[in-house]
Structure formats: C-alpha cells, structure tokens
Design an enzyme around this catalytic site. Structure first.
Site, PDB file in Angstrom:
ATOM      1  N   ASP A  53      52.148  14.479  37.770  1.00 32.89           N
ATOM      2  CA  ASP A  53      53.437  14.201  38.389  1.00 32.89           C
ATOM      3  C   ASP A  53      54.544  14.947  37.633  1.00 32.89           C
ATOM      4  O   ASP A  53      54.577  14.926  36.396  1.00 32.89           O
ATOM      5  CB  ASP A  53      53.689  12.691  38.338  1.00 32.89           C
ATOM      6  CG  ASP A  53      54.989  12.282  38.992  1.00 32.89           C
ATOM      7  OD1 ASP A  53      55.105  12.449  40.216  1.00 32.89           O
ATOM      8  OD2 ASP A  53      55.882  11.808  38.270  1.00 32.89           O
TER       9      ASP A  53
ATOM     10  N   GLU B 226      52.827  19.035  40.168  1.00 35.42           N
ATOM     11  CA  GLU B 226      54.120  19.463  40.702  1.00 35.42           C
ATOM     12  C   GLU B 226      54.771  20.421  39.703  1.00 35.42           C
ATOM     13  O   GLU B 226      55.109  20.022  38.593  1.00 35.42           O
ATOM     14  CB  GLU B 226      55.032  18.254  40.933  1.00 35.42           C
ATOM     15  CG  GLU B 226      54.490  17.303  41.980  1.00 35.42           C
ATOM     16  CD  GLU B 226      55.359  16.069  42.124  1.00 35.42           C
ATOM     17  OE1 GLU B 226      55.782  15.766  43.255  1.00 35.42           O
ATOM     18  OE2 GLU B 226      55.628  15.408  41.106  1.00 35.42           O
TER      19      GLU B 226
END
Length: 386
Positions: A342, A371
């Site tokens: 994340d 990400e």
C-alpha cells in the site's frame, strides 16, 4: 498501565533524545522479538537504544487485570535488551521503557508474533505450536510464468459476510476454507466463486493485526474496516478469527486459509501497509524509541505523505530491517505467495530492493507489487524514492 493523551504526537528523534540519527546502533541479528529454543525457553530481544531501563510485565490475560510478575530486561548488544523465561511460561506481556528518567506506556514489542485480544499485549507463545494438521506439507502451487498471474482482490470479511452466502463462518478466516458453498439460485460463493473466476492469486486486503475493530465484541455491520490502520505487523488480525481471546487461534486459522487455497491451486497475496501506523504517538515504535520510526517536517511535525497522519521512515536502518523482517516472516511462517504494498511510493527504493533480495532467498516466485505513488509531499530522500 500508563495511558497517553489523545493528542500525543511522535517526537523528532534528535529533539526527543539528543541522539543524532547517525549514532543509532544497528542490530543485525535474526532474533528480535520473542524466539524459542528446542527446549521451549523463550527469549525476548527488544531494540530500544535510548532507554535507561526496560521491564516486562507478565499478565494472565490479554486484556484487563494486574500483572502477575515483573522482570527487568538486561542491556545487550547494539541497542537491544533481552530477557529469557523458562520453558512452560505462559501468559501475555508488555514492555515498558524508561527514557530520560520518565516511564513510557506499556506496549507489545514491535516484533510480537502472537498477541492478546485487540493487540495491546504480546502473547508468550511459540507460533510453531499453532499449526493446522498437515501444515509442514503445505507447498506453493506451481505457476508456469509470471505473465500467467491473474489477481483477484478480496476482503476476508466481505467475501463471506452476506447472510445468504451459504457460508457458516461468515466474515471469518474459516469462511475462506469452506468448499461448495452457494447462495440464492445456486450462485457460487466464497472459495467456489474464486475458483470460477479463473484467477491465480487471491489478494487479501490487510490481514495483519489492525486497530479499528474491537476484537472483544461480536462482528457487526457497525464494526467494519478494510484494515488499513496497522497495529502489529507480524501477527494476523483477530476479528477474523473464531476466538480472538486465544492468541493461537488467529495464527492457526490464517494458516488454514493459506493451506486450503494452495490445495485448490490458488496463491495468496497479502496487502501490507508499511507506510504509516494507526496512531504514531501511542505506537510501540514511539514508546520504545521516540522519534526514530517516523519522518518529520523541518518544523518538527509529523510528515504526512500518507494522508493518514504519519509516515514511516523506511530509509532508517532499523525501520528498513523491520519491514524486511516482517515480509520475510509472512512468507516463511505463513507460506504467503506475494505482497501488495500500500502506498509503496512512500517507501524508499533501497528498502524495496532489500525486500526483493530477502524474498528471493526463500523463493524467487514470491510476487511483489504495489502503489508507486504517495498521497502528498514527503521528506523521504529524493535520490532513494521509487
């Protein structure tokens, strides 16, 4: 236990301790946290280089009640403190640092691999004793090439929570292990549904212990979180277990999930949130080594490239080590096949490279992605940023 004001903030390392960041010792050993020898003796090793003293309190339960024993930890090498307790020791523990003459709050150590309800106390438990039948024979499914990977993202809770899902263990780890389940008009649910999708990898939203859900209460629509508020990085979340009061249950049941998915030729990817913690001020990081684990702006405030109130200083050696150790632990102890990071853009490039190297030492097929952006400006050193 000491409690912190609601507005407690993490402090810059230099201001809090007078310790320049370059002088923090680096501990290279593989034994941080609680480890056990072949006789069952447990040894706790905690990194707290700025502490004047460290003590452990042992409790009979994971929450409530007073300590049944208190032990001082002994100063050891490279900023660590250690304590060994004899085979047969059971219970739940906290560690408390005294820094600059002031006692800090009681916390589980950052490497706790088993915890009590709601994760506020570590459990004096060897995770190796919490394995389902046949766990040692579990193997990752074969995948011809990485270009064949097809990922499906699910929440442990959401996949089985519907009242008409036909799943017995709704919203729980074991709901993912039930076979042949169906809803209205015979529509496939749960594991059967995942198989019909044709995916190769099941991406589970965060399953490490997170803060939002009160694990002592029965599941309810009001108590809901996808898990992006990490509390303990080395141990599964308790609200998905059939019994959050027993620290062995969440460990064993998450292993059952991995084992079952592997038996059905599905790989397991876990979502990891190393860019921030649920609350910096009350975290074990801040209570044991004030200021070290978090980035700060020039005016001394917590930096916030995560839009979650704090960001982890992954470029600092002991923070990088914790991230690498945690990922390695999930791959080794839980046979996880991949990791989705994340807000990976908040982490520095050297840390991500170290993660890849560590996983390759176990299995080069372990999949890593994430990400590649942040949610705001960060003081992360620019040459090292992804």
């Amino acid at each position: 236990m000491l409690s912190l004001p609601a507005a407690a903030l993490a402090q810059p390392a230099v201001e809090a301790t007078g310790y320049p960041l370059s002088q923090y010792p680096f501990y290279q050993g593989p034994d941080l946290g609680l480890t056990f020898d072949h006789l069952g003796q447990g040894t706790l090793r905690v990194w707290a280089p700025t502490a004047d003293a460290l003590r452990l309190r042992l409790y009979a339960s994971g929450a409530g009640g007073g300590p049944i024993a208190t032990y001082p930890l002994q100063r050891s090498t490279s900023g660590t403190w250690t304590l060994s307790l004899p085979p047969g020791t059971t219970g739940f523990y906290t560690v408390q640092a005294t820094i600059a003459g002031q006692p800090r709050a009681e916390v589980p150590d950052p490497y706790a691999r088993a915890v009590g309800v709601n994760g506020h106390r570590g459990a004096w438990l060897d995770p190796a004793t919490a394995a389902p039948a046949g766990w040692d024979d579990d193997r990752r499914p074969r995948l011809p090439t990485t270009t064949d990977i097809l990922v499906g993202e699910v929440s442990v809770r959401d996949l089985s929570a519907d009242p008409q899902s036909g799943i017995v263990h709704k919203g729980q780890y074991l709901g993912l292990t039930e076979t042949g389940t169906a809803g209205p008009q015979g529509v496939s649910t749960g594991l059967q549904h995942l198989q019909e999708l044709g995916i190769t990898h099941v991406h589970l939203l965060p399953v490490n212990d997170f803060a939002a859900i009160d694990e002592s209460r029965p599941p309810s629509p009001e108590g809901y979180s996808w898990g992006y508020d990490p509390l303990n990085y080395f141990v599964p979340e308790g609200s998905y277990a059939t019994n959050a009061l027993d620290p062995a249950v969440r460990i064993r049941e998450f292993r059952q999930v991995v084992q079952t998915l592997h038996q059905h030729n599905l790989h397991v990817v876990v979502d990891v949130v190393f860019n921030h913690v649920a609350d910096a001020g009350s975290s074990a990081f801040e209570q044991l080594v004030p200021g070290y684990y978090f980035r700060h702006t020039p005016d001394g405030k917590l930096s916030n490239a995560t839009a979650c109130g704090n960001e982890i200083a992954s470029e600092r050696p002991m923070v990088r080590k914790l991230i690498v150790d945690a990922v390695s632990h999930w791959a080794r102890a839980y046979h996880v096949d991949g990791f989705r990071f994340d807000l990976m853009g908040v982490l520095d490039l050297e840390t991500m490279r170290a993660v890849r190297v560590a996983l390759d030492q176990q299995d080069h097929r372990i999949f890593v992605y994430g990400e590649g952006w942040a949610a705001g400006a960060s003081p992360c050193p620019k040459p090292s940023a992804p």
